[in-house]
Design a protein around this motif. Structure first.
Motif, PDB file in Angstrom:
ATOM      1  N   GLU A  45       0.821  -1.239   0.059  1.00 34.94           N
ATOM      2  CA  GLU A  45       0.088   0.003   0.010  1.00 34.94           C
ATOM      3  C   GLU A  45       0.914   1.267  -0.157  1.00 34.94           C
ATOM      4  OE1 GLU A  45      -3.509   2.257   2.474  1.00 34.94           O
ATOM      5  OE2 GLU A  45      -2.597   0.238   3.376  1.00 34.94           O
ATOM      6  N   CYS A  46       0.887   2.044  -1.128  1.00 39.10           N
ATOM      7  CA  CYS A  46       1.584   3.135  -1.062  1.00 39.10           C
ATOM      8  C   CYS A  46       0.942   4.490  -0.395  1.00 39.10           C
ATOM      9  CB  CYS A  46       1.896   3.453  -2.699  1.00 39.10           C
ATOM     10  SG  CYS A  46       3.111   4.943  -2.946  1.00 39.10           S
ATOM     11  N   LEU A  47       1.495   4.952   0.426  1.00 35.73           N
ATOM     12  CA  LEU A  47       0.899   6.074   1.218  1.00 35.73           C
ATOM     13  C   LEU A  47       1.237   7.457   0.457  1.00 35.73           C
ATOM     14  CD1 LEU A  47       1.857   4.802   4.823  1.00 35.73           C
ATOM     15  CD2 LEU A  47      -0.327   4.411   3.478  1.00 35.73           C
ATOM     16  N   CYS A  48       2.028   7.523  -0.535  1.00 36.30           N
ATOM     17  CA  CYS A  48       2.249   8.945  -0.909  1.00 36.30           C
ATOM     18  C   CYS A  48       1.263   9.226  -1.774  1.00 36.30           C
ATOM     19  CB  CYS A  48       3.507   8.625  -1.871  1.00 36.30           C
ATOM     20  SG  CYS A  48       4.305  10.247  -2.929  1.00 36.30           S
ATOM     21  N   PRO A  49       0.946  10.718  -1.431  1.00 31.92           N
ATOM     22  CA  PRO A  49      -0.423  11.227  -1.858  1.00 31.92           C
ATOM     23  C   PRO A  49       0.070  11.566  -3.579  1.00 31.92           C
ATOM     24  CG  PRO A  49       0.430  12.542  -0.199  1.00 31.92           C
ATOM     25  CD  PRO A  49       1.435  11.453  -0.517  1.00 31.92           C
ATOM     26  N   ALA A  50       1.191  11.550  -3.973  1.00 31.02           N
ATOM     27  CA  ALA A  50       1.415  11.939  -5.522  1.00 31.02           C
ATOM     28  C   ALA A  50       1.774  10.386  -6.254  1.00 31.02           C
ATOM     29  CB  ALA A  50       3.010  12.607  -5.528  1.00 31.02           C
ATOM     30  N   GLY A  51       1.696   9.400  -5.673  1.00 29.88           N
ATOM     31  CA  GLY A  51       1.597   8.271  -6.342  1.00 29.88           C
ATOM     32  C   GLY A  51       2.955   7.530  -6.233  1.00 29.88           C
ATOM     33  N   ARG A  52       2.779   6.049  -6.558  1.00 30.46           N
ATOM     34  CA  ARG A  52       3.944   5.314  -6.521  1.00 30.46           C
ATOM     35  C   ARG A  52       5.447   5.983  -7.516  1.00 30.46           C
ATOM     36  NH1 ARG A  52       2.926   0.461  -4.722  1.00 30.46           N
ATOM     37  NH2 ARG A  52       0.711  -0.151  -4.375  1.00 30.46           N
ATOM     38  N   GLU A  53       5.286   6.594  -8.478  1.00 32.66           N
ATOM     39  CA  GLU A  53       6.306   7.104  -9.163  1.00 32.66           C
ATOM     40  C   GLU A  53       7.122   8.275  -8.652  1.00 32.66           C
ATOM     41  OE1 GLU A  53       7.125   5.423 -11.781  1.00 32.66           O
ATOM     42  OE2 GLU A  53       5.342   4.060 -11.793  1.00 32.66           O
ATOM     43  N   GLN A  54       6.306   8.880  -7.631  1.00 37.52           N
ATOM     44  CA  GLN A  54       6.963   9.959  -6.711  1.00 37.52           C
ATOM     45  C   GLN A  54       8.192   9.466  -6.077  1.00 37.52           C
ATOM     46  OE1 GLN A  54       6.232  13.003  -7.002  1.00 37.52           O
ATOM     47  NE2 GLN A  54       7.627  13.760  -5.412  1.00 37.52           N
ATOM     48  N   ALA A  55       9.501  10.427  -6.178  1.00 31.52           N
ATOM     49  CA  ALA A  55      10.747   9.932  -5.815  1.00 31.52           C
ATOM     50  C   ALA A  55      11.594  11.246  -5.282  1.00 31.52           C
ATOM     51  CB  ALA A  55      11.710   8.960  -6.647  1.00 31.52           C
ATOM     52  N   ASP A  56      11.418  11.642  -4.212  1.00 29.88           N
ATOM     53  CA  ASP A  56      12.285  12.554  -3.707  1.00 29.88           C
ATOM     54  C   ASP A  56      13.536  12.185  -3.229  1.00 29.88           C
ATOM     55  OD1 ASP A  56       9.892  14.004  -3.841  1.00 29.88           O
ATOM     56  OD2 ASP A  56       9.311  14.090  -1.741  1.00 29.88           O
ATOM     57  N   GLU A  57      14.396  13.394  -3.269  1.00 28.54           N
ATOM     58  CA  GLU A  57      15.771  13.097  -3.046  1.00 28.54           C
ATOM     59  C   GLU A  57      16.246  12.620  -1.303  1.00 28.54           C
ATOM     60  OE1 GLU A  57      18.629  16.022  -4.156  1.00 28.54           O
ATOM     61  OE2 GLU A  57      17.977  15.664  -6.474  1.00 28.54           O
ATOM     62  N   GLU A  58      15.042  13.321  -0.654  1.00 31.95           N
ATOM     63  CA  GLU A  58      15.260  12.922   0.865  1.00 31.95           C
ATOM     64  C   GLU A  58      13.842  13.129   1.495  1.00 31.95           C
ATOM     65  OE1 GLU A  58      16.586  17.418   1.981  1.00 31.95           O
ATOM     66  OE2 GLU A  58      17.891  15.593   2.342  1.00 31.95           O
ATOM     67  N   GLY A  59      13.913  12.764   2.751  1.00 32.44           N
ATOM     68  CA  GLY A  59      12.407  12.593   3.146  1.00 32.44           C
ATOM     69  C   GLY A  59      11.747  11.538   3.309  1.00 32.44           C
ATOM     70  N   PRO A  60      10.322  11.369   3.873  1.00 31.99           N
ATOM     71  CA  PRO A  60       9.558  10.327   3.795  1.00 31.99           C
ATOM     72  C   PRO A  60       8.996   9.792   2.568  1.00 31.99           C
ATOM     73  CG  PRO A  60       8.153  12.408   4.214  1.00 31.99           C
ATOM     74  CD  PRO A  60       9.485  12.824   4.208  1.00 31.99           C
ATOM     75  N   TRP A  61       9.303  10.390   1.407  1.00 33.57           N
ATOM     76  CA  TRP A  61       8.858   9.962  -0.091  1.00 33.57           C
ATOM     77  C   TRP A  61      10.141   9.585  -0.728  1.00 33.57           C
ATOM     78  CZ3 TRP A  61       4.780   8.584   1.589  1.00 33.57           C
ATOM     79  CH2 TRP A  61       3.823   9.203   2.208  1.00 33.57           C
TER      80      TRP A  61
END
Length: 336
Positions: A232-248
Motif C-alpha cells: 500500500e503506497c501512502l504517497c499522495p503523489a503516487g508510486r512514481e514520486q521519488a524525492d531526494e530525501e524525506g518520507p517520500w
C-alpha cells in the motif's frame, strides 16, 4: 549427394559453386555473392586454390573463378567424399582437399587473415603453450568439460594458461564481440590471445563493439527502477514520486535493485540507509538484524487497528521475536 548439401525441392536459393551448399554458416563461409551466373561464398572464394593470389584491388576475375570451379570438380573432399573440393592443404606434398564447411568436422585449420592459408588435420598448426587442463576443468563459456589435454576442440589462452574453452564456443564469442573487443574471457589479454586464435583458425570479424548492444536492443536493462512497490503506497503523489530525501525518498532493494519503497510506506526512519524487499529477505526466514525500526513504527502508527494488522503481518513473516528483542511487546508498547 549428401543431405547436408542437397537443396530443398521447394527452395529457389542457389548453391555456392565451390562448397556446393545453398545454406551455410555465415560465420564460417561469409555472405553469398551472385554475379554473371556465378554464385559463391566470400570465404569459399578467399580460400579456393589460387584465386586469392590472382585477385586485385578490383576483385577476382570471373574467368579465374570458372577455372577454379572446373578444377575443383575433379577433386573430392577427404571429409565428406563429395566432389568440388576447392581448398587444398598448404603443406608441400600434401594433396588433401576439402570444402570450407567441412573444415571443422575434418579437424582442419583455415586462417582468416593474410594469405588465407588452409591446413589439413595432419599439418595444421598446434598451440605451443605448455599447459594441460586440471581434472574436471570446464569450458569458461559453456561450462561443459574440455577433456584432459589440449586438442583441436579444446583450446587454452596462451597468456594466462588457465582459461580453457571449446573451439566452437570461442568462435561464437569471436563472432559476437568482433576484432576490437575480442579478448581472453578470463585474464582479458588482447594481443597474444587474438593472434593465437587467428593462427588456430578462429574467424574474428573486423567490427567494433558488441553485436547484441547495437541499436539499443537491451537499453531497457540499464534503466533504474523508479517506483514504490509497497503493498500500500501512502504517497499522495503516487508510486512514481521519488524525492531526494524525506518520507517520500525512494529506496531500492539493496540485493536486487528490482523493487523499491518510499521510506514512509515501509515505515523506515530517515537514518535507515538500506532496505531489502520481501523476495530477497525471504518470507518465513529469521534474519539476524531487524528490517524495520519497531519503536518508530509504533510511535508512527496512530491507532490500534494498524498495530494489530502489523503484528499479524509480523507473525506471517516469523519475525515477532525480533520485535521483542527491540523492546516492543505484542500490545505495541515498550517493555521498559
Amino acid at each position: 549427394m549428401s543431405a547436408r548439401k542437397r537443396k530443398a525441392p521447394d527452395s529457389m536459393e542457389q548453391a555456392c559453386m565451390l562448397c556446393r551448399r545453398a545454406e551455410a554458416d555465415p560465420d564460417v563461409c561469409g555472405r553469398k555473392l551472385e554475379k554473371r551466373g556465378l554464385c559463391a561464398h566470400v570465404f569459399c572464394l578467399y580460400f579456393a586454390n589460387g584465386i586469392f593470389q590472382q585477385g586485385s584491388r578490383e576483385g577476382v576475375c570471373v574467368e579465374d573463378i570458372r577455372r577454379t570451379v572446373k578444377r575443383a570438380a575433379q577433386k573430392h573432399c577427404f571429409v565428406c567424399g563429395e566432389s568440388g573440393a576447392a581448398i587444398t592443404c598448404r603443406e608441400t606434398g600434401c594433396d588433401r582437399s576439402f570444402h570450407l564447411p567441412c573444415a571443422v568436422e575434418g579437424g582442419c585449420v583455415t586462417q582468416f587473415f593474410g594469405l588465407y592459408r588452409s591446413f589439413c588435420w595432419e599439418h595444421r598448426p598446434e598451440q605451443a603453450v605448455d599447459a594441460a587442463p586440471e581434472e574436471n576443468t570446464t569450458c569458461l563459456i559453456c561450462l561443459d568439460p574440455v577433456g584432459d589435454r589440449k586438442s583441436y576442440h579444446a583450446m587454452v589462452c596462451p597468456a594466462c594458461k588457465h582459461a580453457w574453452f571449446h573451439r566452437g564456443c570461442i568462435q561464437v564469442q569471436a563472432s559476437h564481440t568482433g576484432f576490437f573487443s575480442f579478448c581472453c574471457p578470463h585474464c582479458q589479454n588482447e594481443y597474444r590471445f587474438l593472434m593465437e586464435m587467428l593462427n588456430m583458425g578462429i574467424r574474428i570479424p573486423r567490427r567494433r563493439g558488441l553485436s547484441w548492444e547495437e541499436d539499443g536492443a537491451y537499453e531497457e536493462l540499464y534503466e533504474r527502477h523508479s517506483r514504490c512497490d509497497a503493498r500500500e503506497c501512502l504517497c499522495p503523489a503516487g508510486r512514481e514520486q521519488a524525492d531526494e530525501e524525506g518520507p517520500w525518498q525512494l529506496l531500492l532493494c539493496c540485493s536486487c535493485a528490482a523493487e523499491g519503497t518510499h521510506r514512509r510506506c515501509s515505515y523506515l526512519r530517515n537514518s535507515t540507509a538500506s532496505w531489502e524487499c520481501d523476495s530477497c529477505a525471504g518470507l518465513g526466514t529469521d534474519l539476524d538484524a531487524p528490517t524495520l525500526d519497531f519503536a518508530f513504527l509504533f510511535s508512527y502508527s496512530g491507532c490500534a487497528r494498524d498495530t494489530v494488522w502489523f503484528l499479524s503481518w509480523c507473525r506471517r513473516r516469523r519475525i515477532i521475536q525480533r520485535s521483542r528483542r527491540c523492546g516492543v511487546n505484542e500490545k505495541g508498547f515498550s517493555d521498559d
